[in-house]
Design an enzyme around this catalytic site. Structure first.
Site, PDB file in Angstrom:
ATOM      1  N   HIS A 116       0.839  -1.193   0.000  1.00 20.85           N
ATOM      2  CA  HIS A 116       0.000   0.000   0.000  1.00 20.85           C
ATOM      3  C   HIS A 116       0.879   1.249   0.000  1.00 20.85           C
ATOM      4  CE1 HIS A 116       0.664  -0.827   4.376  1.00 20.85           C
ATOM      5  NE2 HIS A 116       1.004   0.434   4.315  1.00 20.85           N
TER       6      HIS A 116
HETATM    7  C1  T46 Z   1       2.941   0.572   6.914  1.00 18.57           C
HETATM    8  C2  T46 Z   1       3.657  -0.690   7.247  1.00 18.57           C
HETATM    9  C3  T46 Z   1       5.116  -0.490   7.490  1.00 18.57           C
HETATM   10  C4  T46 Z   1      -4.451  -0.486  13.328  1.00 18.57           C
HETATM   11  O1  T46 Z   1      -5.553  -0.693  13.864  1.00 18.57           O
HETATM   12  N1  T46 Z   1      -3.651   0.498  13.795  1.00 18.57           N
HETATM   13  C5  T46 Z   1      -2.423   0.772  13.248  1.00 18.57           C
HETATM   14  O2  T46 Z   1      -1.717   1.710  13.707  1.00 18.57           O
HETATM   15  C6  T46 Z   1      -1.986  -0.041  12.136  1.00 18.57           C
HETATM   16  C7  T46 Z   1      -0.632   0.236  11.512  1.00 18.57           C
HETATM   17  C8  T46 Z   1      -2.805  -1.028  11.693  1.00 18.57           C
HETATM   18  N2  T46 Z   1      -4.009  -1.245  12.278  1.00 18.57           N
HETATM   19  C9  T46 Z   1      -4.863  -2.366  11.810  1.00 18.57           C
HETATM   20  C10 T46 Z   1      -5.334  -2.247  10.366  1.00 18.57           C
HETATM   21  C11 T46 Z   1      -5.422  -3.684   9.925  1.00 18.57           C
HETATM   22  O3  T46 Z   1      -6.682  -4.222  10.287  1.00 18.57           O
HETATM   23  O4  T46 Z   1      -4.037  -3.540  11.849  1.00 18.57           O
HETATM   24  C12 T46 Z   1      -4.354  -4.398  10.755  1.00 18.57           C
HETATM   25  C13 T46 Z   1      -3.078  -4.700   9.956  1.00 18.57           C
HETATM   26  O5  T46 Z   1      -2.651  -3.517   9.263  1.00 18.57           O
HETATM   27  P1  T46 Z   1      -1.975  -3.560   7.831  1.00 18.57           P
HETATM   28  O6  T46 Z   1      -2.499  -4.694   7.057  1.00 18.57           O
HETATM   29  O7  T46 Z   1      -2.076  -2.198   7.229  1.00 18.57           O
HETATM   30  O8  T46 Z   1      -0.444  -3.864   8.246  1.00 18.57           O
HETATM   31  P2  T46 Z   1       0.854  -3.877   7.312  1.00 18.57           P
HETATM   32  O9  T46 Z   1       1.893  -4.587   8.082  1.00 18.57           O
HETATM   33  O10 T46 Z   1       0.533  -4.367   5.943  1.00 18.57           O
HETATM   34  O11 T46 Z   1       1.259  -2.321   7.178  1.00 18.57           O
HETATM   35  C14 T46 Z   1       1.664  -1.586   8.330  1.00 18.57           C
HETATM   36  C15 T46 Z   1       1.001  -0.205   8.317  1.00 18.57           C
HETATM   37  O12 T46 Z   1      -0.419  -0.356   8.183  1.00 18.57           O
HETATM   38  C16 T46 Z   1       1.494   0.678   7.202  1.00 18.57           C
HETATM   39  O13 T46 Z   1       1.111   2.011   7.437  1.00 18.57           O
HETATM   40  O14 T46 Z   1       3.501   1.445   6.272  1.00 18.57           O
HETATM   41  O15 T46 Z   1       3.082  -1.411   8.348  1.00 18.57           O
END
Ligand code: T46
Length: 144
Positions: free
Chosen positions: A59
């Site tokens: 993303h």
């Molecule tokens: C990024 C990379 C390095 C939350 O509720 N709070 C938060 O602060 C974050 C980061 C995520 N979430 C929830 C949203 C999703 O339901 O946690 C779940 C997993 O998030 P996501 O799939 O976006 O995680 P990554 O590891 O793909 O990405 C994360 C960050 O979202 C993103 O900003 O740059 O780590």
């Protein structure tokens, strides 16, 4: 005061090496506002226990700035700024990547012991995410 060595410097991606303050007890790294952090911290989170062969990210953000540090282990960070791909392996707690808005990111090859610390300038907001690569390419061509 940190002696910062720049490894990569692009418009949306900065990779730098941090100064380790070491003595006979071990090491310490200090990150201070204005020197590395040019934003107010609104959120800190960390990824750990990532399963084998799992990749994350895929993303971009519209306004978020983030600093990524592998405080333990290693992880490969692939980034696309709309023009070219950059890849950097974070493999030491004295390296960090700052990723600005409008930059696609993917995290691959997490080591089992990887703890990826992320420092961000906004609270979590799903509306700030672009999670579709085709959408991202359109967004970045309109916004640069
Ligand atoms: C990024 C990379 C390095 C939350 O509720 N709070 C938060 O602060 C974050 C980061 C995520 N979430 C929830 C949203 C999703 O339901 O946690 C779940 C997993 O998030 P996501 O799939 O976006 O995680 P990554 O590891 O793909 O990405 C994360 C960050 O979202 C993103 O900003 O740059 O780590």
């Amino acid at each position: 005061m940190n002696g910062i060595k720049i490894i990569i410097c692009k418009e949306k991606i900065i990779v730098k090496k941090l100064n380790i303050i070491g003595d006979n007890r071990g090491n310490l790294i200090s990150i201070e506002k204005n020197e590395i952090l040019d934003f107010d911290i609104k959120r800190i989170y960390y990824l750990f226990g990532t399963k084998e062969n799992v990749s994350r990210g895929f993303h971009a953000h519209k306004k978020l700035n983030q600093i990524l540090i592998a405080v333990s282990g290693s992880v490969e960070i692939k980034m696309y700024d709309g023009n070219e791909w950059s890849t950097f392996i974070l493999s030491s707690p004295d390296q960090y990547i700052k990723i600005g808005p409008g930059c696609w990111r993917e995290m691959h090859n997490f080591s089992p012991d990887c703890v990826l610390l992320v420092i961000a300038d906004y609270e979590y907001d799903e509306n700030d995410y672009i999670r579709n690569f085709e959408e991202f390419k359109k967004y970045v061509s309109k916004n640069t």
